[in-house]
Scaffold this active site. Sequence first.
Site, PDB file in Angstrom:
ATOM      1  N   ASP A   9      56.173  32.656  45.001  1.00 59.17           N
ATOM      2  CA  ASP A   9      55.093  31.927  44.304  1.00 59.17           C
ATOM      3  C   ASP A   9      55.483  31.283  42.968  1.00 59.17           C
ATOM      4  OD1 ASP A   9      53.783  33.060  46.434  1.00 59.17           O
ATOM      5  OD2 ASP A   9      52.318  34.166  45.248  1.00 59.17           O
ATOM      6  N   HIS A  49      45.422  28.829  48.982  1.00 61.49           N
ATOM      7  CA  HIS A  49      44.036  29.248  49.158  1.00 61.49           C
ATOM      8  C   HIS A  49      43.101  28.092  49.505  1.00 61.49           C
ATOM      9  CE1 HIS A  49      45.192  33.086  47.675  1.00 61.49           C
ATOM     10  NE2 HIS A  49      45.291  32.752  46.409  1.00 61.49           N
ATOM     11  N   HIS A  53      37.752  30.752  47.874  1.00 62.30           N
ATOM     12  CA  HIS A  53      38.495  31.940  48.309  1.00 62.30           C
ATOM     13  C   HIS A  53      37.928  33.218  47.695  1.00 62.30           C
ATOM     14  CE1 HIS A  53      42.160  34.567  48.689  1.00 62.30           C
ATOM     15  NE2 HIS A  53      42.065  34.069  49.896  1.00 62.30           N
ATOM     16  N   HIS A  82      42.832  29.077  41.684  1.00 68.30           N
ATOM     17  CA  HIS A  82      44.262  28.756  41.590  1.00 68.30           C
ATOM     18  C   HIS A  82      44.835  28.472  42.967  1.00 68.30           C
ATOM     19  CE1 HIS A  82      44.242  33.045  42.626  1.00 68.30           C
ATOM     20  NE2 HIS A  82      45.466  32.854  43.101  1.00 68.30           N
ATOM     21  N   LYS A 107      50.605  31.922  52.192  1.00 67.86           N
ATOM     22  CA  LYS A 107      49.800  33.145  52.267  1.00 67.86           C
ATOM     23  C   LYS A 107      48.470  32.963  51.545  1.00 67.86           C
ATOM     24  CE  LYS A 107      52.364  35.115  48.366  1.00 67.86           C
ATOM     25  NZ  LYS A 107      51.250  35.290  47.446  1.00 67.86           N
ATOM     26  N   CYS A 152      52.183  39.687  43.339  1.00 63.37           N
ATOM     27  CA  CYS A 152      52.768  39.170  44.575  1.00 63.37           C
ATOM     28  C   CYS A 152      54.218  39.601  44.786  1.00 63.37           C
ATOM     29  CB  CYS A 152      52.616  37.659  44.624  1.00 63.37           C
ATOM     30  SG  CYS A 152      50.875  37.158  44.678  1.00 63.37           S
TER      31      CYS A 152
END
Length: 206
Positions: A9, A49, A53, A82, A107, A152
């Site tokens: 990420d 996302h 979300h 985000h 993801k 993450c």
Amino acid sequence: MSDALIVVDVQNDFLPGGALAVANGDSIIPAVNDLIDRAPYVVLTQDWHPEGHVSFAQSHPGHQLYDVIDVSSGKQVLWPVHCVQGTQGAEISRLINAVKAGAIVRKGAKRAVDSYSGFVDADGKTRSGLAGLLRERGVTRVFVCGLATDFCVSWTALDAVAAGFDTYVVTDASGAIDVNGSLSAARQAWQERGVKGIRAADVRFE
């Protein structure tokens, strides 16, 4: 091949100026790029996302940023909006040498389920296929770095070791948010479950 690097990420929204910026998150980029240059196989993960979300505080009227609430998949920290699909904030930073990546794993794409880990959604049910991809390539050891160390990166590392990989977090190629004691909790989980910390200069890929 026995080693792989998982870069988690490193996206615009997690870098300075982004919607959920990790303090000094851009400072890890030279170390990350050095690891990418040296790694025999590289996977990038990308938070991705949809609008509305479950992880967004604005999806839960009456709650505040960084509250922790119960949702169908378990405990959920509420974040700023985000990494919305298709936005500039969701893009992997152009400062990252993404050309060498063998795969990009997206993801958190389901509205009702978050996914910190590059391996498994937060509900523990939906798998990304990353473990199988790594095994098909003969990978037995993984090095995980990126953003954020305590979310993450940590969840990806913990799921990697649970999947049977010898797992390291490259601590100086990762940056933490550290909210509500999250960094300390992450390090405790590594110790309990066999994830090891290492510095980038000490990584020797095979």
